[in-house]
Design a protein around this motif. Sequence first.
Motif, PDB file in Angstrom:
ATOM      1  N   LEU A 207       0.250  -2.773  -6.706  1.00  0.00           N
ATOM      2  CA  LEU A 207       0.509  -2.989  -5.277  1.00  0.00           C
ATOM      3  C   LEU A 207       1.516  -1.980  -4.746  1.00  0.00           C
ATOM      4  O   LEU A 207       1.313  -1.370  -3.690  1.00  0.00           O
ATOM      5  CB  LEU A 207       1.041  -4.408  -5.054  1.00  0.00           C
ATOM      6  CG  LEU A 207       0.023  -5.530  -4.883  1.00  0.00           C
ATOM      7  CD1 LEU A 207       0.745  -6.878  -4.824  1.00  0.00           C
ATOM      8  CD2 LEU A 207      -0.804  -5.334  -3.620  1.00  0.00           C
TER       9      LEU A 207
ATOM     10  N   PHE B 210       7.724  -8.440  -1.949  1.00  0.00           N
ATOM     11  CA  PHE B 210       6.398  -8.918  -1.545  1.00  0.00           C
ATOM     12  C   PHE B 210       6.492 -10.098  -0.587  1.00  0.00           C
ATOM     13  O   PHE B 210       7.407 -10.917  -0.673  1.00  0.00           O
ATOM     14  CB  PHE B 210       5.599  -9.357  -2.777  1.00  0.00           C
ATOM     15  CG  PHE B 210       5.413  -8.273  -3.802  1.00  0.00           C
ATOM     16  CD1 PHE B 210       4.570  -7.205  -3.562  1.00  0.00           C
ATOM     17  CD2 PHE B 210       6.103  -8.322  -5.008  1.00  0.00           C
ATOM     18  CE1 PHE B 210       4.409  -6.207  -4.500  1.00  0.00           C
ATOM     19  CE2 PHE B 210       5.944  -7.331  -5.950  1.00  0.00           C
ATOM     20  CZ  PHE B 210       5.099  -6.263  -5.698  1.00  0.00           C
TER      21      PHE B 210
ATOM     22  N   TRP C 268       1.351  -9.435  -1.265  1.00  0.00           N
ATOM     23  CA  TRP C 268       1.084  -8.095  -0.756  1.00  0.00           C
ATOM     24  C   TRP C 268       2.434  -7.461  -0.430  1.00  0.00           C
ATOM     25  O   TRP C 268       3.438  -8.173  -0.269  1.00  0.00           O
ATOM     26  CB  TRP C 268       0.172  -8.151   0.477  1.00  0.00           C
ATOM     27  CG  TRP C 268       0.731  -8.949   1.620  1.00  0.00           C
ATOM     28  CD1 TRP C 268       1.485  -8.506   2.669  1.00  0.00           C
ATOM     29  CD2 TRP C 268       0.601 -10.375   1.818  1.00  0.00           C
ATOM     30  NE1 TRP C 268       1.821  -9.539   3.501  1.00  0.00           N
ATOM     31  CE2 TRP C 268       1.297 -10.696   3.010  1.00  0.00           C
ATOM     32  CE3 TRP C 268      -0.037 -11.391   1.109  1.00  0.00           C
ATOM     33  CZ2 TRP C 268       1.369 -12.002   3.497  1.00  0.00           C
ATOM     34  CZ3 TRP C 268       0.045 -12.699   1.592  1.00  0.00           C
ATOM     35  CH2 TRP C 268       0.736 -12.986   2.777  1.00  0.00           C
TER      36      TRP C 268
ATOM     37  N   GLU D  32      -4.443  -3.738  -2.370  1.00  0.00           N
ATOM     38  CA  GLU D  32      -3.826  -4.194  -1.125  1.00  0.00           C
ATOM     39  C   GLU D  32      -3.232  -5.589  -1.225  1.00  0.00           C
ATOM     40  O   GLU D  32      -2.336  -5.951  -0.465  1.00  0.00           O
ATOM     41  CB  GLU D  32      -4.858  -4.158   0.003  1.00  0.00           C
ATOM     42  CG  GLU D  32      -5.366  -2.749   0.305  1.00  0.00           C
ATOM     43  CD  GLU D  32      -6.544  -2.769   1.250  1.00  0.00           C
ATOM     44  OE1 GLU D  32      -6.351  -3.102   2.439  1.00  0.00           O
ATOM     45  OE2 GLU D  32      -7.665  -2.466   0.805  1.00  0.00           O
ATOM     46  N   ALA D  33      -3.737  -6.404  -2.131  1.00  0.00           N
ATOM     47  CA  ALA D  33      -3.224  -7.759  -2.334  1.00  0.00           C
ATOM     48  C   ALA D  33      -3.564  -8.168  -3.756  1.00  0.00           C
ATOM     49  O   ALA D  33      -4.457  -7.586  -4.388  1.00  0.00           O
ATOM     50  CB  ALA D  33      -3.831  -8.743  -1.332  1.00  0.00           C
TER      51      ALA D  33
ATOM     52  N   VAL E  23      -6.185  -8.360   4.646  1.00  0.00           N
ATOM     53  CA  VAL E  23      -5.303  -9.318   3.968  1.00  0.00           C
ATOM     54  C   VAL E  23      -5.099 -10.551   4.829  1.00  0.00           C
ATOM     55  O   VAL E  23      -5.144 -11.686   4.344  1.00  0.00           O
ATOM     56  CB  VAL E  23      -3.954  -8.647   3.635  1.00  0.00           C
ATOM     57  CG1 VAL E  23      -2.949  -9.681   3.122  1.00  0.00           C
ATOM     58  CG2 VAL E  23      -4.144  -7.542   2.604  1.00  0.00           C
TER      59      VAL E  23
ATOM     60  N   SER F  24       4.175 -13.482   0.423  1.00  0.00           N
ATOM     61  CA  SER F  24       3.254 -14.277  -0.384  1.00  0.00           C
ATOM     62  C   SER F  24       2.884 -15.566   0.315  1.00  0.00           C
ATOM     63  O   SER F  24       3.600 -16.035   1.213  1.00  0.00           O
ATOM     64  CB  SER F  24       3.877 -14.605  -1.747  1.00  0.00           C
ATOM     65  OG  SER F  24       4.997 -15.465  -1.593  1.00  0.00           O
TER      66      SER F  24
ATOM     67  N   ARG G 225       0.986  -6.130   5.992  1.00  0.00           N
ATOM     68  CA  ARG G 225      -0.231  -6.938   6.056  1.00  0.00           C
ATOM     69  C   ARG G 225      -1.297  -6.245   6.902  1.00  0.00           C
ATOM     70  O   ARG G 225      -1.036  -5.817   8.025  1.00  0.00           O
ATOM     71  CB  ARG G 225       0.088  -8.315   6.635  1.00  0.00           C
ATOM     72  CG  ARG G 225      -1.095  -9.273   6.583  1.00  0.00           C
ATOM     73  CD  ARG G 225      -0.732 -10.602   7.213  1.00  0.00           C
ATOM     74  NE  ARG G 225       0.350 -11.246   6.499  1.00  0.00           N
ATOM     75  CZ  ARG G 225       0.948 -12.350   6.928  1.00  0.00           C
ATOM     76  NH1 ARG G 225       0.574 -12.900   8.075  1.00  0.00           N
ATOM     77  NH2 ARG G 225       1.925 -12.886   6.234  1.00  0.00           N
TER      78      ARG G 225
END
Length: 284
Positions: A134, A153, A265, A140-141, A274, A155, A270
């Motif tokens: 990542l 990250f 991610w 991307e995720a 995503v 989440s 984002r």
Amino acid sequence: MELSELRIFMAVVREGGITRAAERLNRVQSNVTTRIRQLEERLETRLFDRRGKKLVLTAAGQTLLDYADRLLALAAEAEAALADDKPRGVFRLGAMESTAAIRLPEPLARYSRLYPEVTMEMRTGNPAQLANALLAGEIEAAFVAEPVAEARFDSVPAFVEEPVIVTSQDHPPIGKTKRVPDTMIVFEQGCPHRRRLEAWYAQRGSLPERTVELGSYHAMLGCVSAGMGAALVPRSVISTFPEGTRLRITTLPKGQNRIRTLMIWPKDSRSPKVEALRELLATD
């Protein structure tokens, strides 16, 4: 290389010369000639040969043509994606092996029906590997077991797993004899289930004599059913194993018998793809 140089290069190729390329680009001929010469100097190679009044690509020019076409198409795709919040393009996902095999097929099938312009790609690995992928921009995720590095990250909870200890049906019940198998069957270092199994052995004052590393849950369960040792797996995986009746399941104490799988991610990055997956998971 600059995209503007590649566009000029492509125009010269398609129009077959400087004059027509300049007309198409609404530039003076000297500007087009200069930009092509600058591109050749930067690449330290000749891109065109002149045959009479016609320009012909050299071997190096033909190689650049293949890349230029893809680079300009990718740039156009990126511009369109930034201007449109509809999910489209390649969606590179990462997941732990059990999550990819058991939990994701159904939601990703729904995602594909809702967003047919998205092409899914999947990479499996342990949480540390997926976190590095990542941060490197390779995916991307990702779906990983907690805990995660909150500073790096964003989440959302995706699934809840029940980890259980599995031994062969012939092994005496662990809860009654407190005898544990001498061999621990696990994934490589970095797997959260391996860490939990190692902690379980340590809490019982035991250390396995041997540790066997395997690459799939079904291989692990096959070895366990044959009496080779103990493994810790999500209970959901056992239902997919044809020889499940040959396994003895030992549950973990309360407080240790739940592991959340999170979708993560990189912070503040984002994308529409995503976001669409996050919203889909929230409806489950």
